[in-house]
Design an enzyme around this catalytic site. Structure first.
Site, PDB file in Angstrom:
ATOM      1  N   GLU A 248       0.877  -1.182   0.000  1.00  0.00           N
ATOM      2  CA  GLU A 248       0.000   0.000   0.000  1.00  0.00           C
ATOM      3  C   GLU A 248       0.905   1.219   0.000  1.00  0.00           C
ATOM      4  OE1 GLU A 248      -3.192   0.181  -0.253  1.00  0.00           O
ATOM      5  OE2 GLU A 248      -3.621  -1.952  -0.128  1.00  0.00           O
ATOM      6  N   CYS A 282      -2.132   9.058   2.359  1.00  0.00           N
ATOM      7  CA  CYS A 282      -1.738   8.523   1.051  1.00  0.00           C
ATOM      8  C   CYS A 282      -2.750   8.870  -0.031  1.00  0.00           C
ATOM      9  CB  CYS A 282      -1.573   7.019   1.150  1.00  0.00           C
ATOM     10  SG  CYS A 282      -2.995   6.230   1.927  1.00  0.00           S
ATOM     11  N   GLU A 459      -6.416  -3.486   0.908  1.00  0.00           N
ATOM     12  CA  GLU A 459      -6.729  -3.581   2.324  1.00  0.00           C
ATOM     13  C   GLU A 459      -8.178  -3.140   2.493  1.00  0.00           C
ATOM     14  OE1 GLU A 459      -5.085  -5.003   4.550  1.00  0.00           O
ATOM     15  OE2 GLU A 459      -2.926  -4.697   4.321  1.00  0.00           O
TER      16      GLU A 459
HETATM   17  P1  NAD Z   1       8.624   4.513   4.579  1.00  0.00           P
HETATM   18  O1  NAD Z   1       8.576   3.676   3.361  1.00  0.00           O
HETATM   19  O2  NAD Z   1       9.797   5.387   4.795  1.00  0.00           O
HETATM   20  O3  NAD Z   1       8.523   3.601   5.893  1.00  0.00           O
HETATM   21  C1  NAD Z   1       7.452   2.721   6.104  1.00  0.00           C
HETATM   22  C2  NAD Z   1       7.899   1.600   7.027  1.00  0.00           C
HETATM   23  O4  NAD Z   1       8.892   0.829   6.364  1.00  0.00           O
HETATM   24  C3  NAD Z   1       8.514   2.066   8.326  1.00  0.00           C
HETATM   25  O5  NAD Z   1       8.086   1.234   9.388  1.00  0.00           O
HETATM   26  C4  NAD Z   1      10.004   1.880   8.087  1.00  0.00           C
HETATM   27  O6  NAD Z   1      10.766   1.684   9.251  1.00  0.00           O
HETATM   28  C5  NAD Z   1       9.995   0.626   7.231  1.00  0.00           C
HETATM   29  N1  NAD Z   1      11.212   0.444   6.419  1.00  0.00           N
HETATM   30  C6  NAD Z   1      12.027   1.407   5.914  1.00  0.00           C
HETATM   31  N2  NAD Z   1      13.042   0.842   5.231  1.00  0.00           N
HETATM   32  C7  NAD Z   1      12.876  -0.504   5.304  1.00  0.00           C
HETATM   33  C8  NAD Z   1      13.592  -1.610   4.800  1.00  0.00           C
HETATM   34  N3  NAD Z   1      14.712  -1.456   4.090  1.00  0.00           N
HETATM   35  N4  NAD Z   1      13.118  -2.855   5.052  1.00  0.00           N
HETATM   36  C9  NAD Z   1      11.983  -3.029   5.749  1.00  0.00           C
HETATM   37  N5  NAD Z   1      11.280  -2.017   6.282  1.00  0.00           N
HETATM   38  C10 NAD Z   1      11.698  -0.760   6.052  1.00  0.00           C
HETATM   39  O7  NAD Z   1       7.269   5.360   4.569  1.00  0.00           O
HETATM   40  P2  NAD Z   1       6.835   6.510   5.585  1.00  0.00           P
HETATM   41  O8  NAD Z   1       7.614   7.737   5.268  1.00  0.00           O
HETATM   42  O9  NAD Z   1       6.843   5.974   6.977  1.00  0.00           O
HETATM   43  O10 NAD Z   1       5.303   6.724   5.178  1.00  0.00           O
HETATM   44  C11 NAD Z   1       4.869   7.622   4.219  1.00  0.00           C
HETATM   45  C12 NAD Z   1       4.490   6.890   2.950  1.00  0.00           C
HETATM   46  O11 NAD Z   1       3.493   5.899   3.233  1.00  0.00           O
HETATM   47  C13 NAD Z   1       3.855   7.800   1.920  1.00  0.00           C
HETATM   48  O12 NAD Z   1       4.386   7.522   0.641  1.00  0.00           O
HETATM   49  C14 NAD Z   1       2.375   7.425   1.961  1.00  0.00           C
HETATM   50  O13 NAD Z   1       1.674   7.706   0.779  1.00  0.00           O
HETATM   51  C15 NAD Z   1       2.452   5.973   2.260  1.00  0.00           C
HETATM   52  N6  NAD Z   1       1.181   5.480   2.811  1.00  0.00           N
HETATM   53  C16 NAD Z   1       0.393   4.667   2.035  1.00  0.00           C
HETATM   54  C17 NAD Z   1      -0.849   4.232   2.505  1.00  0.00           C
HETATM   55  C18 NAD Z   1      -1.754   3.361   1.661  1.00  0.00           C
HETATM   56  O14 NAD Z   1      -2.690   2.791   2.200  1.00  0.00           O
HETATM   57  N7  NAD Z   1      -1.533   3.233   0.367  1.00  0.00           N
HETATM   58  C19 NAD Z   1      -1.257   4.617   3.780  1.00  0.00           C
HETATM   59  C20 NAD Z   1      -0.436   5.431   4.537  1.00  0.00           C
HETATM   60  C21 NAD Z   1       0.797   5.859   4.056  1.00  0.00           C
END
Ligand code: NAD
Length: 479
Positions: A248, A282, A459
């Site tokens: 997502e 998002c 989801e």
């Molecule tokens: P992010 O990708 O930086 O981090 C998300 C999660 O991934 C965190 O828990 C982080 O610790 C983990 N992570 C980071 N690197 C990793 C790796 N190498 N291996 C495994 N896990 C890792 O995203 P963010 O900045 O926390 O969130 C913002 C983003 O989330 C935006 O792009 C937003 O659009 C998106 N989002 C999408 C939805 C949806 O339903 N489509 C909902 C909410 C947020």
């Protein structure tokens, strides 16, 4: 609120094996509010093993009993919404008045999927008289859930509830920027009667805890919510293991306002569409497409409405809180600099919000850009802050073309009083959700997910439940 949070593994708060902790901040004033256990591969291994050991008994409870326990968990979260909401507000920044609603929505996921658990049925095939073929819907086993910081408890609950209802056990890795309410859910689950090991939470950074969770041999499915770059990395790791993933990811969603729209409703909702949760959603409708005859009036009124929005910790809804963390705050302001450099007009906002009670927080004014071109970064990339661009259009065909001119496909909106047009446009937009005469929705039963680079899988709703199961075919030959 306590000032230190441990992992939650096998039903108990568990010290990090490294003995290390990291600080978590209140974005309203950047004060340190608590220390969080800094997880590593050893902690992940303990959590995954606890989940694997708990799996057989959890599945054997049967769907009705699992559902009853999940509904009890939902009821306890709902009862404690004020306390959990106040914590979420301090950890992530959502203004206090906005949090009870989102915590109630989180509780509803457990209520909804608790009720749906017994509905997971297989099928009997017509096949040939000398055979019987039926299917069973079976859990994957241990599901790893990795979540972002923008709506921490809600995003965790959204994946946990269907995974658990389907008979899986879970290890949840919340964002390092806002972990507390996810740890709290582990403890509330114990009170609700969730057996030890069924829900585990390991806190920490992506590379230290997220990666070992994805790569762990006992994890059989990952539900990831977050950014496209991280989603792509997780997709690669999962592909190496041949493991299913739900991704997502982000969006740059169009919100199309036709000249026959009810502007009394469309203007405040179009604004809400990109400022809700300070733009950190998002599905935000960040590209507002407005039909030319109403464009100037629309621009004037949306800018005026933006300037009226209250900002601050105790602001009255609809309102803005701070950006959830300094990294994101600086990223949003850098996008505003790129807009200036590329020649966009800032109709309103474009700077940090300062003044009474705001000076120490990560607040940014609601911002509206005009005079944009389709190649500007603020038009093509997800800002994830309280900002939208206005784009004029002439015809329905042109609106659809502009709407679909993006790598993303998460969400969209259409404002019109013409029912035929609403259905026509809804069918042509390449996005997982189309809102008609509204924007944003917290229902737990409507599926969400991305077309194109916005993700894989869904989801919420019935569809999510099926994505936490695998189908087994049982073929019997009659003698
Ligand atoms: P992010 O990708 O930086 O981090 C998300 C999660 O991934 C965190 O828990 C982080 O610790 C983990 N992570 C980071 N690197 C990793 C790796 N190498 N291996 C495994 N896990 C890792 O995203 P963010 O900045 O926390 O969130 C913002 C983003 O989330 C935006 O792009 C937003 O659009 C998106 N989002 C999408 C939805 C949806 O339903 N489509 C909902 C909410 C947020």
């Amino acid at each position: 609120m306590q000032d230190r949070f441990e992992h939650f593994i096998n039903g108990v708060p568990t010290y990090p094996s490294s003995g290390e902790y990291f600080d978590t901040y209140d974005p309203h004033d950047e004060s340190i509010i608590a220390q969080i256990a800094k997880g590593d591969a050893a902690d992940v291994d303990a959590a995954v093993k606890a989940a694997a050991n708990a799996g057989e008994a959890w599945e054997a409870l049967g769907a009705i009993e699992r559902g009853r326990i999940l509904k009890q968990l939902g009821a306890l979260i709902s009862e404690r919404a004020a306390e959990i909401g106040a914590t979420e507000s301090r950890d992530m920044g959502m203004p206090g008045q906005a949090t009870p609603g989102i915590i109630q929505a989180s509780a509803q996921f457990f209520d909804y999927y608790g009720g749906l658990a017994p509905s997971l049925m297989g099928e009997v095939m017509p096949t040939v008289p000398e055979k019987m073929i039926y299917t069973r819907r079976e859990p994957y086993g241990v599901v790893g859930i990795i979540t972002p910081w923008n709506a921490p408890l809600n995003q965790a609950a959204r994946s946990m509830a269907p995974a658990l209802a389907a008979g899986n056990t879970v290890v949840v890795k919340p964002s390092e920027w806002a972990s507390i309410t996810t740890v709290m859910i582990g403890e509330i689950a114990k009170e609700a009667g969730v057996p030890d090991g069924v829900i585990n939470v390991v806190t920490g950074f992506g590379a230290d805890t997220g990666t070992p969770l994805v790569e762990h041999p006992l994890v059989s499915k990952i539900a990831f919510t977050g950014s496209i770059p991280t989603g792509a990395k997780i997709g690669e790791m999962a592909a190496r293991k041949i493991m299913p993933v739900t991704l997502e990811l982000g969006g740059k969603s169009p919100n199309i306002v036709f000249e026959d729209a009810d502007l009394q409703a469309a203007i405040p909702m179009a604004l809400y569409g990109f400022i809700a949760n300070s733009g950190q959603i998002c599905t935000s409708g960040t590209r507002v497409l407005v039909q030319r005859p109403i464009y100037d009036d629309f621009a004037k009124h949306i800018a005026a409405a933006a300037e009226q929005l209250p900002i601050g910790r105790e602001a009255t809804f609809p309102c803005l809180g701070p950006i959830a963390n300094r990294m994101q705050y600086e990223k949003v302001l850098a996008y505003f600099d790129s807009a200036r450099a590329e020649g966009a007009t800032i109709l309103t906002g474009g700077t940090p919000a300062t003044g009474d009670g705001l000076d120490n927080g990560l607040y940014i004014k609601p911002t509206v850009f005009t005079d944009v071109t389709m190649d500007m970064r603020i038009v093509r990339e997800e800002i994830f802050g309280p900002a939208g661009v206005l784009i004029p259009f002439d015809t329905e065909e042109q609106a659809i073309a502009i709407a679909n001119d993006t790598d993303y496909g998460l969400c969209s909106g259409v404002w019109t009083q013409n029912l035929n047009r609403a259905h026509r446009v809804a069918a042509k937009i390449k996005a997982g959700t189309v809102y008609v005469n509204t924007y944003h929705d917290q229902s737990v039963d409507g599926p969400v997910g991305g077309y194109k680079r916005s993700g894989i899988g869904r989801e919420r709703g019935m569809q999510a439940l099926s994505q936490y199961t695998q189908t087994k075919n049982v073929t019997i030959q009659f003698s």
